[in-house]
Write a protein that holds these residues in place. Structure first.
Motif, PDB file in Angstrom:
ATOM      1  N   LYS A  34       0.809  -1.216   0.000  1.00  0.00           N
ATOM      2  CA  LYS A  34       0.000   0.000   0.000  1.00  0.00           C
ATOM      3  C   LYS A  34       0.844   1.269   0.000  1.00  0.00           C
ATOM      4  O   LYS A  34       0.370   2.321  -0.418  1.00  0.00           O
ATOM      5  CB  LYS A  34      -0.928   0.016   1.217  1.00  0.00           C
ATOM      6  N   SER A  35       2.074   1.186   0.486  1.00  0.00           N
ATOM      7  CA  SER A  35       2.867   2.396   0.673  1.00  0.00           C
ATOM      8  C   SER A  35       4.286   2.211   0.139  1.00  0.00           C
ATOM      9  O   SER A  35       4.993   1.277   0.528  1.00  0.00           O
ATOM     10  CB  SER A  35       2.914   2.767   2.164  1.00  0.00           C
ATOM     11  N   LYS A  36       4.696   3.119  -0.730  1.00  0.00           N
ATOM     12  CA  LYS A  36       6.064   3.090  -1.236  1.00  0.00           C
ATOM     13  C   LYS A  36       7.057   3.385  -0.113  1.00  0.00           C
ATOM     14  O   LYS A  36       8.165   2.839  -0.102  1.00  0.00           O
ATOM     15  CB  LYS A  36       6.229   4.118  -2.357  1.00  0.00           C
ATOM     16  N   ALA A  37       6.657   4.247   0.810  1.00  0.00           N
ATOM     17  CA  ALA A  37       7.538   4.588   1.928  1.00  0.00           C
ATOM     18  C   ALA A  37       7.812   3.368   2.790  1.00  0.00           C
ATOM     19  O   ALA A  37       8.956   3.106   3.179  1.00  0.00           O
ATOM     20  CB  ALA A  37       6.897   5.694   2.768  1.00  0.00           C
ATOM     21  N   ALA A  38       6.765   2.598   3.097  1.00  0.00           N
ATOM     22  CA  ALA A  38       6.944   1.386   3.904  1.00  0.00           C
ATOM     23  C   ALA A  38       7.815   0.369   3.184  1.00  0.00           C
ATOM     24  O   ALA A  38       8.657  -0.294   3.796  1.00  0.00           O
ATOM     25  CB  ALA A  38       5.578   0.770   4.230  1.00  0.00           C
ATOM     26  N   LEU A  39       7.636   0.253   1.874  1.00  0.00           N
ATOM     27  CA  LEU A  39       8.438  -0.681   1.081  1.00  0.00           C
ATOM     28  C   LEU A  39       9.905  -0.276   1.094  1.00  0.00           C
ATOM     29  O   LEU A  39      10.798  -1.120   1.273  1.00  0.00           O
ATOM     30  CB  LEU A  39       7.917  -0.725  -0.360  1.00  0.00           C
ATOM     31  N   LEU A  40      10.172   1.027   0.924  1.00  0.00           N
ATOM     32  CA  LEU A  40      11.551   1.502   0.905  1.00  0.00           C
ATOM     33  C   LEU A  40      12.223   1.306   2.254  1.00  0.00           C
ATOM     34  O   LEU A  40      13.354   0.816   2.333  1.00  0.00           O
ATOM     35  CB  LEU A  40      11.581   2.982   0.537  1.00  0.00           C
ATOM     36  N   VAL A  41      11.535   1.681   3.325  1.00  0.00           N
ATOM     37  CA  VAL A  41      12.110   1.550   4.664  1.00  0.00           C
ATOM     38  C   VAL A  41      12.378   0.091   4.999  1.00  0.00           C
ATOM     39  O   VAL A  41      13.435  -0.252   5.547  1.00  0.00           O
ATOM     40  CB  VAL A  41      11.168   2.177   5.717  1.00  0.00           C
ATOM     41  N   THR A  42      11.446  -0.785   4.648  1.00  0.00           N
ATOM     42  CA  THR A  42      11.628  -2.218   4.906  1.00  0.00           C
ATOM     43  C   THR A  42      12.811  -2.773   4.139  1.00  0.00           C
ATOM     44  O   THR A  42      13.666  -3.486   4.692  1.00  0.00           O
ATOM     45  CB  THR A  42      10.355  -2.994   4.524  1.00  0.00           C
ATOM     46  N   ALA A  43      12.873  -2.461   2.837  1.00  0.00           N
ATOM     47  CA  ALA A  43      13.972  -2.956   2.001  1.00  0.00           C
ATOM     48  C   ALA A  43      15.313  -2.411   2.481  1.00  0.00           C
ATOM     49  O   ALA A  43      16.323  -3.139   2.514  1.00  0.00           O
ATOM     50  CB  ALA A  43      13.732  -2.558   0.544  1.00  0.00           C
ATOM     51  N   CYS A  44      15.319  -1.144   2.878  1.00  0.00           N
ATOM     52  CA  CYS A  44      16.555  -0.521   3.367  1.00  0.00           C
ATOM     53  C   CYS A  44      17.017  -1.192   4.657  1.00  0.00           C
ATOM     54  O   CYS A  44      18.209  -1.489   4.820  1.00  0.00           O
ATOM     55  CB  CYS A  44      16.323   0.965   3.577  1.00  0.00           C
ATOM     56  N   ALA A  45      16.088  -1.450   5.576  1.00  0.00           N
ATOM     57  CA  ALA A  45      16.439  -2.091   6.840  1.00  0.00           C
ATOM     58  C   ALA A  45      16.987  -3.494   6.612  1.00  0.00           C
ATOM     59  O   ALA A  45      17.954  -3.916   7.259  1.00  0.00           O
ATOM     60  CB  ALA A  45      15.220  -2.146   7.753  1.00  0.00           C
ATOM     61  N   ILE A  46      16.379  -4.228   5.669  1.00  0.00           N
ATOM     62  CA  ILE A  46      16.843  -5.587   5.354  1.00  0.00           C
ATOM     63  C   ILE A  46      18.257  -5.552   4.790  1.00  0.00           C
ATOM     64  O   ILE A  46      19.129  -6.349   5.179  1.00  0.00           O
ATOM     65  CB  ILE A  46      15.882  -6.266   4.357  1.00  0.00           C
ATOM     66  N   CYS A  47      18.503  -4.626   3.871  1.00  0.00           N
ATOM     67  CA  CYS A  47      19.825  -4.533   3.246  1.00  0.00           C
ATOM     68  C   CYS A  47      20.901  -4.156   4.269  1.00  0.00           C
ATOM     69  O   CYS A  47      21.995  -4.739   4.282  1.00  0.00           O
ATOM     70  CB  CYS A  47      19.793  -3.495   2.119  1.00  0.00           C
ATOM     71  N   ILE A  48      20.595  -3.186   5.130  1.00  0.00           N
ATOM     72  CA  ILE A  48      21.572  -2.757   6.126  1.00  0.00           C
ATOM     73  C   ILE A  48      21.858  -3.882   7.114  1.00  0.00           C
ATOM     74  O   ILE A  48      23.016  -4.153   7.464  1.00  0.00           O
ATOM     75  CB  ILE A  48      21.056  -1.508   6.869  1.00  0.00           C
ATOM     76  N   SER A  49      20.802  -4.542   7.578  1.00  0.00           N
ATOM     77  CA  SER A  49      20.970  -5.642   8.531  1.00  0.00           C
ATOM     78  C   SER A  49      21.788  -6.782   7.909  1.00  0.00           C
ATOM     79  O   SER A  49      22.680  -7.354   8.557  1.00  0.00           O
ATOM     80  CB  SER A  49      19.608  -6.160   8.979  1.00  0.00           C
ATOM     81  N   SER A  50      21.497  -7.106   6.650  1.00  0.00           N
ATOM     82  CA  SER A  50      22.233  -8.170   5.958  1.00  0.00           C
ATOM     83  C   SER A  50      23.695  -7.786   5.754  1.00  0.00           C
ATOM     84  O   SER A  50      24.606  -8.614   5.903  1.00  0.00           O
ATOM     85  CB  SER A  50      21.574  -8.468   4.601  1.00  0.00           C
ATOM     86  N   LEU A  51      23.913  -6.516   5.407  1.00  0.00           N
ATOM     87  CA  LEU A  51      25.280  -6.034   5.195  1.00  0.00           C
ATOM     88  C   LEU A  51      26.104  -6.158   6.469  1.00  0.00           C
ATOM     89  O   LEU A  51      27.242  -6.657   6.455  1.00  0.00           O
ATOM     90  CB  LEU A  51      25.232  -4.573   4.733  1.00  0.00           C
ATOM     91  N   ILE A  52      25.528  -5.720   7.594  1.00  0.00           N
ATOM     92  CA  ILE A  52      26.253  -5.787   8.859  1.00  0.00           C
ATOM     93  C   ILE A  52      26.501  -7.233   9.289  1.00  0.00           C
ATOM     94  O   ILE A  52      27.548  -7.552   9.852  1.00  0.00           O
ATOM     95  CB  ILE A  52      25.463  -5.035   9.956  1.00  0.00           C
ATOM     96  N   LYS A  53      25.555  -8.106   8.984  1.00  0.00           N
ATOM     97  CA  LYS A  53      25.677  -9.505   9.416  1.00  0.00           C
ATOM     98  C   LYS A  53      26.716 -10.275   8.602  1.00  0.00           C
ATOM     99  O   LYS A  53      27.492 -11.066   9.146  1.00  0.00           O
ATOM    100  CB  LYS A  53      24.316 -10.208   9.317  1.00  0.00           C
ATOM    101  N   TRP A  54      26.738 -10.051   7.288  1.00  0.00           N
ATOM    102  CA  TRP A  54      27.536 -10.902   6.421  1.00  0.00           C
ATOM    103  C   TRP A  54      28.879 -10.319   6.013  1.00  0.00           C
ATOM    104  O   TRP A  54      29.771 -11.063   5.579  1.00  0.00           O
ATOM    105  CB  TRP A  54      26.738 -11.256   5.159  1.00  0.00           C
TER     106      TRP A  54
END
Length: 249
Positions: A192-212
């Motif tokens: 429903k929201s582009k903002a929610a999609l962007l924030v979610t995708a950004c959080a996933i990428c940052i978390s994955s980057l820090i983990k791996w």
């Protein structure tokens, strides 16, 4: 004297009406909280936390994301500071919600009543209360919050007790329910929201980057959540100001 009695009766009737109105509007919220807290009970007990402590956590808290994150850190053996900062960052939105609702309260509500109301403020109860056309009374908020609280506590107790009765292999497999729940919460909002999609995708990428990425291997899971949340939310606020988010919806 007779006039004063009539006024008192009118006030009492209004309080009862507001309370019942809050109860009616909270039923869908309570029904929705039960399966989520059931999953929390399963996850926490499966992680080794005693049943009574799991139930106590839900009776003294009313925050799904904060409880899941904090409990996972407890299970992982994280430190007090890490757990505290993580839950604070995740739950800080409730402070803003409380400040917002305080502008809609009827005059004369004591601080003690304000503290009671603030305990039961969640994303869902805040939305319902904020949509009220009239000023919000203490009776309405109590009615709005009591069933969701009971639904959350009873769901947790049910999940915790059921987990102790399940075979060990099935208990271990219930961990997937946590991920399924978060997917079910995120995907509808992202659609429903582009903002929610962007924030979610950004959080996933940052978390994955820090983990791996090996250079960030010293960062624990709790601080990883904190960093990903702060950066993703900051970017979302910069790229999608509030007026843009409202237009997007």
């Amino acid at each position: 004297m007779e006039l004063n009695k009539k006024e008192i009766l009118t006030d009492e009737n209004q309080s009862k009406y507001d309370f019942i109105d809050g109860i009616k509007k909270s039923i869908p919220i309570a029904l929705g909280y039960f399966p989520v807290s059931f999953t929390f009970g399963l996850m926490a007990v499966n992680g080794g936390i005693p049943v009574w402590i799991v139930i106590l956590i839900s009776m003294t808290n009313l925050t799904s994301a904060g409880q899941f994150a904090g409990t996972n850190l407890i299970i992982a053996g994280a430190g007090y500071v890490e757990i505290t900062v993580t839950t604070f960052v995740i739950n800080i939105r409730y402070m803003l919600m409380s400040l917002s609702l305080s502008q809609k309260l009827v005059r004369g509500i004591s601080n003690a009543k304000r503290w009671i109301m603030s305990f039961g403020i969640t994303d869902e109860t805040f939305t319902v209360a904020a949509m009220q056309k009239n000023d919000i009374t203490f009776s309405f908020m109590v009615g709005l919050e009591i069933l969701p609280y009971l639904g959350w506590a009873l769901g947790t107790a049910s999940g915790a007790i059921v987990c102790t009765l399940l075979p060990e292999t099935l208990q271990n497999s219930m961990g997937i329910a946590l991920y399924a729940m978060f997917i079910a919460l995120v995907i509808p909002a992202a659609k429903k929201s582009k903002a929610a999609l962007l924030v979610t995708a950004c959080a996933i990428c940052i978390s994955s980057l820090i983990k791996w990425v090996p250079i960030f291997s010293f960062i624990s899971s709790g601080w990883r959540i904190i960093i990903a949340t702060v950066i993703a939310c900051t970017l979302g606020a910069k790229i999608f100001p509030m007026e843009d988010v409202e237009d997007d919806r």
